[in-house]
Design a protein around this motif. Structure first.
Motif, PDB file in Angstrom:
ATOM      1  N   LEU A 145       7.997  12.210   9.392  1.00 53.72           N
ATOM      2  CA  LEU A 145       7.216  11.005   9.162  1.00 53.72           C
ATOM      3  C   LEU A 145       7.164  10.712   7.661  1.00 53.72           C
ATOM      4  CD1 LEU A 145       5.595   8.921  10.860  1.00 53.72           C
ATOM      5  CD2 LEU A 145       3.542  10.171  10.163  1.00 53.72           C
ATOM      6  N   HIS A 146       7.420   9.466   7.291  1.00 43.40           N
ATOM      7  CA  HIS A 146       7.515   9.059   5.890  1.00 43.40           C
ATOM      8  C   HIS A 146       6.111   8.732   5.386  1.00 43.40           C
ATOM      9  CE1 HIS A 146       9.786   7.855   2.416  1.00 43.40           C
ATOM     10  NE2 HIS A 146       9.317   6.610   2.438  1.00 43.40           N
ATOM     11  N   LEU A 147       5.567   9.592   4.528  1.00 47.70           N
ATOM     12  CA  LEU A 147       4.186   9.473   4.069  1.00 47.70           C
ATOM     13  C   LEU A 147       4.127   9.467   2.542  1.00 47.70           C
ATOM     14  CD1 LEU A 147       2.568  12.054   6.515  1.00 47.70           C
ATOM     15  CD2 LEU A 147       2.371   9.555   6.632  1.00 47.70           C
ATOM     16  N   PRO A 148       3.139   8.783   1.981  1.00 50.10           N
ATOM     17  CA  PRO A 148       3.033   8.726   0.507  1.00 50.10           C
ATOM     18  C   PRO A 148       2.498  10.032  -0.058  1.00 50.10           C
ATOM     19  CG  PRO A 148       1.188   7.578   1.520  1.00 50.10           C
ATOM     20  CD  PRO A 148       2.103   7.971   2.653  1.00 50.10           C
ATOM     21  N   ILE A 227       6.905   2.443  10.507  1.00 53.13           N
ATOM     22  CA  ILE A 227       6.653   3.265  11.692  1.00 53.13           C
ATOM     23  C   ILE A 227       5.459   4.185  11.460  1.00 53.13           C
ATOM     24  CG2 ILE A 227       7.623   5.150  13.080  1.00 53.13           C
ATOM     25  CD1 ILE A 227      10.337   3.738  12.838  1.00 53.13           C
ATOM     26  N   ALA A 228       5.360   4.742  10.249  1.00 48.66           N
ATOM     27  CA  ALA A 228       4.202   5.586   9.935  1.00 48.66           C
ATOM     28  C   ALA A 228       2.906   4.782  10.008  1.00 48.66           C
ATOM     29  CB  ALA A 228       4.371   6.206   8.546  1.00 48.66           C
ATOM     30  N   ALA A 229       2.935   3.554   9.496  1.00 48.76           N
ATOM     31  CA  ALA A 229       1.739   2.709   9.547  1.00 48.76           C
ATOM     32  C   ALA A 229       1.378   2.360  10.984  1.00 48.76           C
ATOM     33  CB  ALA A 229       1.973   1.435   8.732  1.00 48.76           C
ATOM     34  N   ALA A 232      -0.160   5.396  12.608  1.00 45.36           N
ATOM     35  CA  ALA A 232      -1.520   5.556  12.088  1.00 45.36           C
ATOM     36  C   ALA A 232      -2.483   4.575  12.748  1.00 45.36           C
ATOM     37  CB  ALA A 232      -1.521   5.374  10.573  1.00 45.36           C
ATOM     38  N   ALA A 233      -2.024   3.324  12.930  1.00 46.99           N
ATOM     39  CA  ALA A 233      -2.884   2.331  13.571  1.00 46.99           C
ATOM     40  C   ALA A 233      -3.199   2.724  15.007  1.00 46.99           C
ATOM     41  CB  ALA A 233      -2.207   0.962  13.521  1.00 46.99           C
ATOM     42  N   GLU A 234      -2.208   3.277  15.700  1.00 46.92           N
ATOM     43  CA  GLU A 234      -2.444   3.723  17.081  1.00 46.92           C
ATOM     44  C   GLU A 234      -3.482   4.846  17.120  1.00 46.92           C
ATOM     45  OE1 GLU A 234      -0.869   2.556  20.094  1.00 46.92           O
ATOM     46  OE2 GLU A 234      -0.555   0.890  18.692  1.00 46.92           O
ATOM     47  N   LEU A 235      -3.492   5.674  16.076  1.00 51.21           N
ATOM     48  CA  LEU A 235      -4.445   6.778  16.003  1.00 51.21           C
ATOM     49  C   LEU A 235      -5.762   6.372  15.346  1.00 51.21           C
ATOM     50  CD1 LEU A 235      -1.932   9.554  14.901  1.00 51.21           C
ATOM     51  CD2 LEU A 235      -3.215   9.539  17.055  1.00 51.21           C
ATOM     52  N   ARG A 236      -5.810   5.119  14.856  1.00 54.03           N
ATOM     53  CA  ARG A 236      -6.996   4.589  14.167  1.00 54.03           C
ATOM     54  C   ARG A 236      -7.312   5.396  12.910  1.00 54.03           C
ATOM     55  NH1 ARG A 236      -7.908   3.900  19.624  1.00 54.03           N
ATOM     56  NH2 ARG A 236      -8.438   1.762  20.271  1.00 54.03           N
ATOM     57  N   ILE A 237      -6.265   5.652  12.132  1.00 56.38           N
ATOM     58  CA  ILE A 237      -6.429   6.361  10.867  1.00 56.38           C
ATOM     59  C   ILE A 237      -5.639   5.631   9.788  1.00 56.38           C
ATOM     60  CG2 ILE A 237      -6.725   8.614  11.981  1.00 56.38           C
ATOM     61  CD1 ILE A 237      -3.807   9.237  11.229  1.00 56.38           C
ATOM     62  N   GLU A 238      -5.832   6.027   8.545  1.00 57.47           N
ATOM     63  CA  GLU A 238      -5.016   5.517   7.456  1.00 57.47           C
ATOM     64  C   GLU A 238      -3.675   6.256   7.443  1.00 57.47           C
ATOM     65  OE1 GLU A 238      -5.680   2.990   5.302  1.00 57.47           O
ATOM     66  OE2 GLU A 238      -7.381   2.645   6.659  1.00 57.47           O
ATOM     67  N   PRO A 239      -2.600   5.609   6.993  1.00 56.63           N
ATOM     68  CA  PRO A 239      -1.289   6.267   6.983  1.00 56.63           C
ATOM     69  C   PRO A 239      -1.122   7.191   5.778  1.00 56.63           C
ATOM     70  CG  PRO A 239      -1.055   4.007   6.227  1.00 56.63           C
ATOM     71  CD  PRO A 239      -2.505   4.181   6.618  1.00 56.63           C
ATOM     72  N   THR A 240      -1.939   8.220   5.723  1.00 67.88           N
ATOM     73  CA  THR A 240      -1.894   9.175   4.617  1.00 67.88           C
ATOM     74  C   THR A 240      -1.710  10.586   5.179  1.00 67.88           C
ATOM     75  OG1 THR A 240      -4.275   9.586   4.617  1.00 67.88           O
ATOM     76  CG2 THR A 240      -3.467   7.727   3.287  1.00 67.88           C
ATOM     77  N   PRO A 241      -1.167  11.506   4.384  1.00 68.66           N
ATOM     78  CA  PRO A 241      -1.031  12.889   4.859  1.00 68.66           C
ATOM     79  C   PRO A 241      -2.372  13.504   5.245  1.00 68.66           C
ATOM     80  CG  PRO A 241       0.230  12.549   2.840  1.00 68.66           C
ATOM     81  CD  PRO A 241      -0.592  11.322   3.040  1.00 68.66           C
ATOM     82  N   GLU A 242      -3.406  13.219   4.466  1.00 68.45           N
ATOM     83  CA  GLU A 242      -4.718  13.809   4.754  1.00 68.45           C
ATOM     84  C   GLU A 242      -5.248  13.335   6.102  1.00 68.45           C
ATOM     85  OE1 GLU A 242      -3.684  13.725   0.581  1.00 68.45           O
ATOM     86  OE2 GLU A 242      -3.922  12.077   2.022  1.00 68.45           O
ATOM     87  N   ALA A 243      -5.059  12.053   6.391  1.00 74.02           N
ATOM     88  CA  ALA A 243      -5.560  11.517   7.656  1.00 74.02           C
ATOM     89  C   ALA A 243      -4.787  12.101   8.836  1.00 74.02           C
ATOM     90  CB  ALA A 243      -5.451   9.997   7.649  1.00 74.02           C
TER      91      ALA A 243
END
Length: 484
Positions: A145-148, A227-229, A232-243
């Motif tokens: 997964l491509h994450l910042p 795709i990462a975003a 994240a939206a499906e999981l209701r989180i921000e698209p970050t590694p921590e989330a």
């Protein structure tokens, strides 16, 4: 029992009745969890005493294959965090014996698979004088997964870490670190296609075998970020590694499986980009297509595909019979060819083919055959093959499908995990020929047939009577010039 010393500590392996020694579940990197989640692989902690390497280690977390692929490609699941581990089979000479080494990269669409399935047992290679290594690497969100803010292509970095372990330790098992052949199938071969271009992998292998995958399957950064975003939206989180790290693992794996299903059921180009054709939401990320040049990567290449790859995805799911003529035209155009030109060329070979059968042939070339040819063209002296033995399964309609060559390469035709693909009496003579060619290539760089060039286009055909053929199906090959 026998003991070998690695840089992290001593390991104890098991001697089989035929004299092959196996060492299973050796960690090549630290567990990728806690503070190491979504990071580059770290060295494993050393240990004191002798560590038992008598059984396979934990497997990386992954969502199960959906039916019917769960039956066609059975998987082993072993829970535990120490999942970046590898396995070694050796004829058990003394350390420093200088035997060639083969390192297997498993497939599974970058979401599934494991190096520890019984079908990848490396005993036949060790029997024939080769040290064989298989390993696991991170999959899905954790691997690709491509994450910042974190390293990308973490699954590829795991593969590099495993190859570095081989470089640093394989002499203790009788292998020559300067005679390493990396080989893989499907996503494993696609991974190798990227390793050929990766600075971190340079010098870690001398030869490479790519089965049903090359350099063409990857996601561009914008697509991967989208795709990462979306996940994240499906999981209701921000698209970050921590989330993502905070999501319970069971929930995350369920969402990964649903993402794969959604890709097929909701074909929105704006959402999926090039993944819509690749049909894989997790892939290596790179800016653009690149092929190695004549002097780069400086390794010997053997590359190829099966004759009817895409039937694996259409026949068991019964999708092949649902393909209409209209759908066939849409897919031909999506692959970048003119349907009015392409479809008559494919039907000239099989005039009675249904739309689904024609789509299977077209998709086989787009996904697998043409990328293999492009890689062989890019690196002079490469060897090209095609696997053409047809499985009797599904009334013979499964044909020479994706993954069917693997049990022949490993010389494990009677392993239960291949039964659903192979049927009751697969030809041992073909396994002898194919496995023997892989061993010969690892030992000498020559699998036993002429190298590929653009004059003769010599291609080894592994079928009922194996032998090289000059430029099989040239009209269909020429169709893809300038397209793929």
């Amino acid at each position: 029992m026998t003991v070998r010393l690695t840089r992290q500590g001593a390991v104890r392996g098991r001697v089989s009745p035929d004299g092959v020694v196996s060492f299973l579940g050796i960690p090549y990197a630290a567990p990728p969890f806690g503070p190491l989640r979504f990071s580059a692989p770290a060295l494993p902690e050393p240990w004191t005493g002798v560590r038992d390497a008598l059984c396979y280690g934990p497997t990386p977390p992954r969502a199960p294959y959906p039916p019917p692929f769960d039956a066609l490609v059975p998987e082993d699941v072993r829970p535990g965090e120490d999942c970046l581990n590898l396995n070694v089979w050796t004829p058990a000479p003394e350390p420093g014996a200088g035997l060639p080494v083969m390192v297997w990269v498993h497939g599974g669409a970058f979401q599934n698979g494991s190096g520890s399935t019984s079908g990848y047992d490396g005993g036949a290679f060790a029997r024939d004088g080769v040290v064989c290594v298989t390993f696991d690497y991170r999959l899905g969100t954790d691997g690709f997964l491509h994450l910042p803010g974190v390293p990308g292509n973490r699954g590829l970095l795991d593969q590099v870490a495993a190859l570095r372990w081989v470089r640093d330790n394989i002499a203790a098992f009788g292998g020559d670190p300067g005679q390493v052949t990396v080989f893989g199938q499907s996503a494993g071969a696609m991974s190798i296609g990227q390793l050929l271009l990766l600075d971190e992998a340079r010098g870690l292998f001398r030869r490479a075998i790519l089965q049903s995958g090359a350099c063409h399957h990857f996601l561009r950064p914008a697509t991967a970020a989208g795709i990462a975003a979306h996940l994240a939206a499906e999981l209701r989180i921000e698209p970050t590694p921590e989330a993502f790290a905070a999501v319970p693992l069971a929930e995350l794996l369920l969402a990964q499986g649903e993402l794969r299903t959604e890709l097929r059921s909701r074909p929105d180009p704006a959402l999926w980009g090039e993944a819509l054709l690749n049909l894989m939401p997790f892939e290596p990320v790179r800016p653009e297509l690149s092929l190695p040049g004549p002097d780069d990567p400086g390794v010997d290449l053997l590359v190829g595909s099966t004759r009817e790859e895409y039937r694996f995805f259409l026949v068991p799911t019964e999708r092949m019979d649902a393909v209409t003529e209209e759908r066939l035209h849409v897919m031909a155009a999506a692959y970048g060819v003119d349907p009015e030109q392409a479809l008559p060329l494919y039907r000239a070979t099989h005039p009675a083919a249904t739309p689904g059968e024609t789509l299977a042939a077209l998709a086989t070339d787009w996904f697998y055959r043409v990328p293999a040819i492009r890689l062989a063209e890019a690196v002079p002296g490469s060897y090209l093959y095609e696997f053409g033995w047809r499985s009797p399964r599904y009334g013979g309609r499964l044909g020479a499908c994706h993954a069917l060559d693997v049990p022949f390469v490993f010389d494990r035709l009677h392993d239960p995990c291949y039964a659903a693909l192979l049927g009751p009496e697969p030809p041992q003579a073909l396994a002898d020929a194919m496995h023997g060619a892989w061993v010969s290539f690892a030992k000498t760089g020559d699998p036993g047939w002429p190298a590929y060039d653009t004059d003769t286009r010599s291609t080894m055909m592994f079928g009922p009577e194996p032998g090289p053929v000059a430029d099989p199906r040239p009209e269909q090959r020429a169709l893809w010039e300038g397209v793929r």
